[in-house]
Design an enzyme around this catalytic site. Structure first.
Site, mmCIF file in Angstrom:
data_model
loop_
_atom_site.group_PDB
_atom_site.id
_atom_site.type_symbol
_atom_site.label_atom_id
_atom_site.label_comp_id
_atom_site.label_asym_id
_atom_site.label_seq_id
_atom_site.Cartn_x
_atom_site.Cartn_y
_atom_site.Cartn_z
ATOM 1 C CG HIS A 140 -0.381 -0.147 2.533
ATOM 2 N ND1 HIS A 140 -0.174 -1.359 3.143
ATOM 3 C CD2 HIS A 140 0.032 0.776 3.421
ATOM 4 C CE1 HIS A 140 0.334 -1.189 4.342
ATOM 5 N NE2 HIS A 140 0.482 0.105 4.539
ATOM 6 C CG ASP A 185 0.209 -4.603 2.108
ATOM 7 O OD1 ASP A 185 0.656 -3.738 1.330
ATOM 8 O OD2 ASP A 185 -0.184 -4.345 3.262
ATOM 9 N N GLY A 244 1.986 3.710 12.778
ATOM 10 C CA GLY A 244 3.387 4.097 12.727
ATOM 11 C C GLY A 244 4.332 2.918 12.624
ATOM 12 C CB SER A 249 2.589 0.282 8.250
ATOM 13 O OG SER A 249 2.329 -0.414 7.073
ATOM 14 C CB SER A 255 -0.049 -6.245 6.057
ATOM 15 O OG SER A 255 -1.142 -5.855 5.254
#
Length: 457
Positions: free
Chosen positions: A217, A246, A333, A335, A351
């Site tokens: 993403h 992802d 924060g 990811s 993810s």
């Protein structure tokens, strides 16, 4: 031509993660090394989680349709393999001779996967997730706090339709969301502001160029990335997949960039990342993130499906499949941060999830092995493989704590952090969810030392 090394203060992008937060305790020692050969008396043998994963893969091929999943019993340091009741005793004997603990169960993997397909067809609802739990031989279905009313009724009735003993449903107090800007911070400028994500693992792309893996993403949100909020781009997205999977492969713009294959765990320590590895249910794993630092937990499910609320369509769902489910905590924060094992195996990249590091929750990770196979990249150093500090990878003893490579600029859940930063003083969430919070502060790390780990609670 001499190789270009990443400047020490720019080394946030060179390592897999940033400094751990809070007081630390010494991590549990390594599990006993696995024994060689087979178990002559059929008794389960002790082994490390990575060896258990390898054995499980071999036994899956050996047992065929009789194989119904497996998990690692960390307390006993044994691999537990599920087999369908009444199947050929010969293959069960072979599994026991290979050193596994064998137990008979009622649900086949085919039946559980069929149940997951039914959930996908009838209950793809934002805020839901499901994964095979080999410990219970069932599908573990989770609904976050947004699943209420008709959606809750739809979910529970679908689970009931699967039949007794096929699935369980539990509530999560949080909300499933993609978690942004963990690990070593990377930044991109887009219309409307700055987005933040984090570097997962450095790799070598299929054409031999240095690159890194991060969340998909992130790669979908922006094409060019920098290692500072206002700096010029230093890396460009080559491949990005989200939803569905992802992961993104991002190539360094300078082909001579050298980026260490390691995770900086803070306190002057780093873990060298030597290999990718598939996750095993029951094994201990570690996650790094700039908001919450270093945390550990257990793999609880594989091949998980998560239905995130779409960030572009208020009525849509962003479904990601094939994820690793864990009970490791994470917050906004974190990811993209690295999921790894104590022995230096790269397992996944953050993810999303629900909950926090105060009350706990669920966190889902994109498997590294899937990303490597899809992109053709290989795990390891970009360029010549210089580590942090000096050219041979050791720490520079004369460097200050803020200068040592791999320290990284850590950013918080909602604020880009500098030494004078205040809560909420920072860029928007990459996901567009509008989450905000205190900046984590500019956490300059100490130089990299031994490979031992610490953890925070």
């Amino acid at each position: 031509m001499s190789h270009k090394r990443i400047p020490k203060r720019k080394a946030a992008i060179a390592a897999g993660s940033v400094v751990a937060l809070g007081a630390a305790a010494i991590l549990l020692p390594h599990a006993n090394a696995s024994q060689d050969g087979t178990s002559a008396d059929g008794a389960p043998r002790t082994m490390k989680a990575t060896d258990a994963s390898d054995l499980a893969s071999r036994l899956q091929g050996l047992l065929g349709q009789a194989f119904a999943g497996s998990y690692y019993d960390a307390a006993a340091q044994q691999l537990v393999v599920n087999v369908i009741s009444g199947d050929n005793n010969n293959v069960v004997v072979q599994a026991k001779k290979a050193g596994a603990k064998v137990r008979e169960v009622g649900n086949s993997l085919a039946a559980l996967k069929a149940g997951a397909q039914t959930l996908k067809a009838k209950a793809t609802i934002p805020g839901t997730a499901w994964a095979v739990d080999p410990k219970t031989d069932q599908l573990a279905v989770t609904a976050d706090s947004t699943v209420t009313g008709a959606d809750w009724d739809r979910l529970t009735s679908t689970v009931k339709s699967l039949g007794d003993g096929m699935a369980t449903v539990k509530r999560s107090s949080g909300t499933f969301k993609t978690l942004v800007s963990g690990g070593d911070a990377i930044f991109a400028q887009v219309q409307g502001g700055t987005v933040r994500c984090s570097l997962g693992f450095n790799v070598t792309a299929s054409d031999g160029s240095p690159a890194f893996l991060t969340a998909g993403h992130c790669g979908v949100a922006a094409k060019q990335w920098s290692d500072s909020e206002t700096g010029q781009p230093i890396a460009t997205v080559d491949q990005a997949t989200f939803p569905g999977n992802d992961f993104s492969l991002v190539k360094y713009d300078d082909p001579n960039t050298q980026a260490a294959s390691e995770v900086n765990t803070g306190e002057g320590q780093a873990v060298q990342i030597a290999r990718p590895a598939d996750a095993t249910v029951g094994e201990q794993v570690f996650r790094m993130g700039s908001t919450t630092g270093l945390h550990d937990g257990t793999v609880t499910g594989l091949d998980a499906t998560v239905n995130f609320q779409s960030e572009t369509d208020p009525n849509g769902v962003d479904t990601v499949t094939g994820l690793i489910q864990t009970d490791v905590c994470a917050e906004a924060g974190d990811s993209g941060g690295s999921l790894f094992t104590q022995d230096g195996s790269a397992v996944g990249m953050t993810s999303g999830g629900s909950g926090d590091c105060t009350n706990g929750g669920e966190t889902f990770f994109q498997p590294v092995t899937t990303a490597l196979q899809a992109t053709g990249a290989t795990l390891g150093d970009g360029g010549a493989g210089a580590g942090a500090g000096d050219q041979n990878g050791s720490a520079d003893p004369s460097a200050s704590a803020g200068d040592q490579a791999g320290g990284g600029d850590a950013v918080g859940g909602g604020g880009t952090a500098d030494p004078s930063g205040t809560a909420g003083d920072g860029t928007d969430d990459q996901s567009g969810a509008g989450q905000s919070g205190a900046g984590a502060g500019h956490r300059s790390g100490a130089g990299h030392g031994s490979s031992s780990l610490t953890r925070t609670h």
